[in-house]
Scaffold this motif. Structure first.
Motif, short mmCIF file in Angstrom:
data_model
loop_
_atom_site.label_atom_id
_atom_site.label_comp_id
_atom_site.label_asym_id
_atom_site.label_seq_id
_atom_site.Cartn_x
_atom_site.Cartn_y
_atom_site.Cartn_z
N ASP A 217 -8.99 29.08 -13.67
CA ASP A 217 -9.83 29.74 -13.47
C ASP A 217 -10.27 31.13 -14.02
O ASP A 217 -8.76 31.72 -14.48
N ARG A 218 -11.36 31.02 -14.63
CA ARG A 218 -11.00 31.96 -15.94
C ARG A 218 -10.60 33.88 -14.96
O ARG A 218 -10.79 34.40 -16.69
N GLN A 219 -11.46 34.22 -14.10
CA GLN A 219 -11.05 35.75 -13.47
C GLN A 219 -9.15 35.93 -13.38
O GLN A 219 -9.34 36.32 -13.22
N THR A 220 -8.71 34.48 -12.72
CA THR A 220 -7.57 34.58 -12.40
C THR A 220 -6.43 34.39 -14.05
O THR A 220 -5.76 35.38 -14.47
N ALA A 221 -6.95 33.49 -14.82
CA ALA A 221 -6.35 33.95 -16.58
C ALA A 221 -6.19 35.32 -16.71
O ALA A 221 -5.85 35.91 -17.35
N LEU A 222 -7.41 35.76 -16.32
CA LEU A 222 -7.61 37.40 -16.95
C LEU A 222 -7.39 37.85 -16.31
O LEU A 222 -6.04 39.47 -17.18
N GLU A 223 -7.52 38.43 -15.08
CA GLU A 223 -6.06 39.51 -13.72
C GLU A 223 -4.91 39.67 -14.23
O GLU A 223 -3.85 40.69 -14.26
N LYS A 224 -4.63 37.93 -14.58
CA LYS A 224 -3.17 38.25 -14.56
C LYS A 224 -2.28 38.74 -15.65
O LYS A 224 -1.06 39.29 -15.83
N THR A 225 -2.97 39.74 -17.13
CA THR A 225 -3.02 40.18 -17.67
C THR A 225 -2.48 41.93 -17.55
O THR A 225 -1.65 42.02 -18.00
N ARG A 226 -2.45 41.73 -16.33
CA ARG A 226 -3.10 43.31 -15.67
C ARG A 226 -1.61 43.84 -15.58
O ARG A 226 -1.34 45.32 -16.22
N PHE A 227 -0.62 43.72 -15.52
CA PHE A 227 0.81 43.91 -15.33
C PHE A 227 1.24 44.59 -16.94
O PHE A 227 2.15 44.81 -16.84
N TRP A 228 1.21 43.49 -17.17
CA TRP A 228 0.94 43.82 -19.16
C TRP A 228 0.24 44.19 -20.00
O TRP A 228 0.73 44.70 -21.02
N ALA A 229 -0.46 46.05 -19.05
CA ALA A 229 -1.28 46.46 -19.89
C ALA A 229 -1.04 47.29 -20.64
O ALA A 229 -0.97 47.89 -21.28
N PRO A 230 0.94 47.65 -20.97
CA PRO A 230 0.79 48.74 -21.66
C PRO A 230 1.83 47.88 -23.00
O PRO A 230 1.17 48.67 -24.02
N LEU A 231 1.12 46.83 -22.88
CA LEU A 231 1.38 46.25 -24.40
C LEU A 231 0.30 46.33 -24.81
O LEU A 231 0.00 46.57 -26.34
N ALA A 232 -1.05 46.98 -24.49
CA ALA A 232 -2.50 47.02 -25.20
C ALA A 232 -2.52 48.25 -25.96
O ALA A 232 -3.32 48.95 -26.51
N LEU A 233 -1.60 49.53 -25.43
CA LEU A 233 -1.10 50.42 -25.32
C LEU A 233 -0.96 51.07 -27.48
O LEU A 233 -0.23 49.31 -27.37
N THR A 234 -1.17 51.59 -27.88
CA THR A 234 -1.09 51.91 -29.51
C THR A 234 -0.15 52.31 -29.01
O THR A 234 1.19 53.46 -28.38
N PRO A 235 0.66 52.15 -30.89
CA PRO A 235 2.52 52.75 -31.18
C PRO A 235 1.46 54.08 -30.44
O PRO A 235 2.83 54.51 -30.37
N GLU A 236 1.20 55.02 -31.14
CA GLU A 236 0.80 56.37 -31.03
C GLU A 236 0.87 56.85 -29.27
O GLU A 236 1.02 57.86 -29.18
N GLU A 237 -0.43 56.07 -28.91
CA GLU A 237 0.18 55.91 -27.46
C GLU A 237 1.20 55.81 -26.37
O GLU A 237 1.73 55.91 -25.27
N LYS A 238 2.20 55.21 -27.29
CA LYS A 238 3.59 55.10 -26.37
C LYS A 238 4.66 55.25 -27.18
O LYS A 238 5.62 55.29 -26.28
N ARG A 239 4.31 55.61 -28.01
CA ARG A 239 5.53 56.25 -29.20
C ARG A 239 6.12 57.71 -28.16
O ARG A 239 5.85 58.16 -27.94
N ASP A 240 7.18 57.56 -27.55
CA ASP A 240 8.49 58.48 -27.55
C ASP A 240 8.32 58.72 -26.04
O ASP A 240 9.09 59.36 -25.34
N VAL A 241 7.23 57.83 -25.22
CA VAL A 241 7.86 57.66 -24.02
C VAL A 241 9.09 56.97 -23.24
O VAL A 241 9.19 55.62 -23.66
N HIS A 242 9.62 57.86 -22.65
CA HIS A 242 11.17 57.41 -22.14
C HIS A 242 10.91 57.32 -20.44
O HIS A 242 11.65 56.73 -19.91
N ASP A 243 9.93 57.60 -19.90
CA ASP A 243 9.37 56.78 -18.85
C ASP A 243 8.64 56.36 -17.85
O ASP A 243 7.74 56.04 -18.33
N PRO A 244 8.71 55.18 -17.46
CA PRO A 244 8.32 53.60 -16.81
C PRO A 244 6.85 54.77 -15.85
O PRO A 244 5.61 53.70 -16.33
N ILE A 245 7.63 55.33 -15.41
CA ILE A 245 6.00 55.99 -14.61
C ILE A 245 4.71 56.16 -15.82
O ILE A 245 3.69 56.22 -15.20
#
Length: 335
Positions: free
Chosen positions: A235-263
């Protein structure tokens, strides 16, 4: 063509016991290797996990027979003294001969800053990694080691239990400097999929070749491991929605650099639209499309493909990929 197909055990998403069952199932379904990252904290606070890699690898080795097991990656320069890692992976190598890989990298603030450790800039982290690899190997090869480096010092140190064959060291890198270092001194090179194709063709692979050339090494002397992010479901929508938990991977290096708090990391990732979240993954309902997209990395020269699925039903993924994707890849490449 000699190819290996592995499974990325998502230690950021699952607890140690559940993760262990997936690792065992990966071997049953025909995967050649199982890797996990060594994090002190996960990318996401809610629903996140961070089991320690070292005891988990021992448990996986004891419950499997043939798969390669290792880290992709571990940082032997802050939370761990390199001598501790040398001892731990020598022990794993004795217990599971020629099945263990030590994958290392320069580290992330998420794992170190929370512990009150200094977080230097990239050049120092690079130098620390380089020195730690030298020390680990010296401890594996020397009978009585005294080492006086810039960052690490040991005196009259001995690793008493060492495997007959030295544990290979792979360097994980997404930039040219560490990639060149992998070509010069490592047994393997680790990087991840889903980025601008020009990064691989114009920057990373030329840097790897440059490192190999400087050391007078042949390309085949370094295993090339690509961690391939895939989301496969009928199911295409299921395949797409599965990625949501791993959204931090789509942040750029600049957006996540030096972030030390999971929250905080979770807050930033939650603002991303699903299309951007899924951009790092091969998202498809068609097994032939998965093979075609994976083949692009094989055609670039990667010989060890480790598949990371973002969904919560990992058993379903392992059975589907083991039954539908791996046989197609092996048939296509005669692997």
């Amino acid at each position: 063509m000699t190819l290996r197909f592995g499974y990325k055990a998502s230690s950021e998403q699952f607890g140690p016991n559940e993760l262990l069952r997936f690792g065992v199932l990966a071997e049953e379904m025909g995967f050649d290797s199982v890797f996990l990252s060594d994090h002190f904290q996960p990318w996401m606070h809610e629903g996140g996990h961070a089991p320690a890699a070292l005891p988990w690898l021992g448990a996986l080795g004891a419950q499997t027979q043939r798969v390669l097991i290792g880290t992709s990656v571990l940082t032997p320069t802050f939370r761990y003294h390199p001598a501790v890692i040398a001892q731990a992976f020598a022990t794993l190598g004795v217990m599971f001969p020629e099945r263990v890989i030590l994958g290392v990298g320069t580290g992330e603030a998420l794992n170190e800053v929370t512990l009150g450790l200094d977080w230097p800039d990239s050049p120092e982290r690079f130098q620390r990694l380089k020195e730690s690899i030298a020390l680990i190997r010296e401890l594996w090869r020397g009978e009585r080691v005294t080492y006086d480096g810039k960052f690490w010092h040991v005196q009259d140190a001995t690793i008493y239990d060492r495997p007959e064959h030295e544990v290979p060291i792979y360097i994980g890198a997404s930039g040219p400097a560490a990639t060149r270092l992998a070509g010069r001194i490592a047994d393997g090179y680790i990087t991840t999929s889903g980025k601008d194709p020009a990064l691989y063709t114009d920057t990373l692979l030329p840097a790897l070749d440059e490192g190999l050339g400087k050391a007078g090494r042949a390309a085949g002397e370094v295993d090339t491991l690509m961690e391939v992010k895939v989301s496969y479901h009928p199911d295409r929508q299921t395949a797409l929605e599965k990625t949501r938990f791993w959204a931090p991977l789509a942040l750029t290096p600049e957006e996540k650099r030096d972030v030390h708090d999971p929250i905080e990391m979770q807050r930033r990732a939650a603002e991303l639209p699903i299309e951007r979240v899924a951009s790092r993954f091969i998202v498809s309902t068609d097994p032939d499309e998965h093979v075609a997209q994976i083949s692009k990395y094989i055609d670039l020269g990667f010989r060890h493909l480790v598949f990371h699925d973002p969904g919560f039903d990992q058993a379903e993924f392992l059975r589907m990929y083991g039954a539908e994707i791996l046989p197609r890849l092996r048939a296509k490449y005669g692997a």
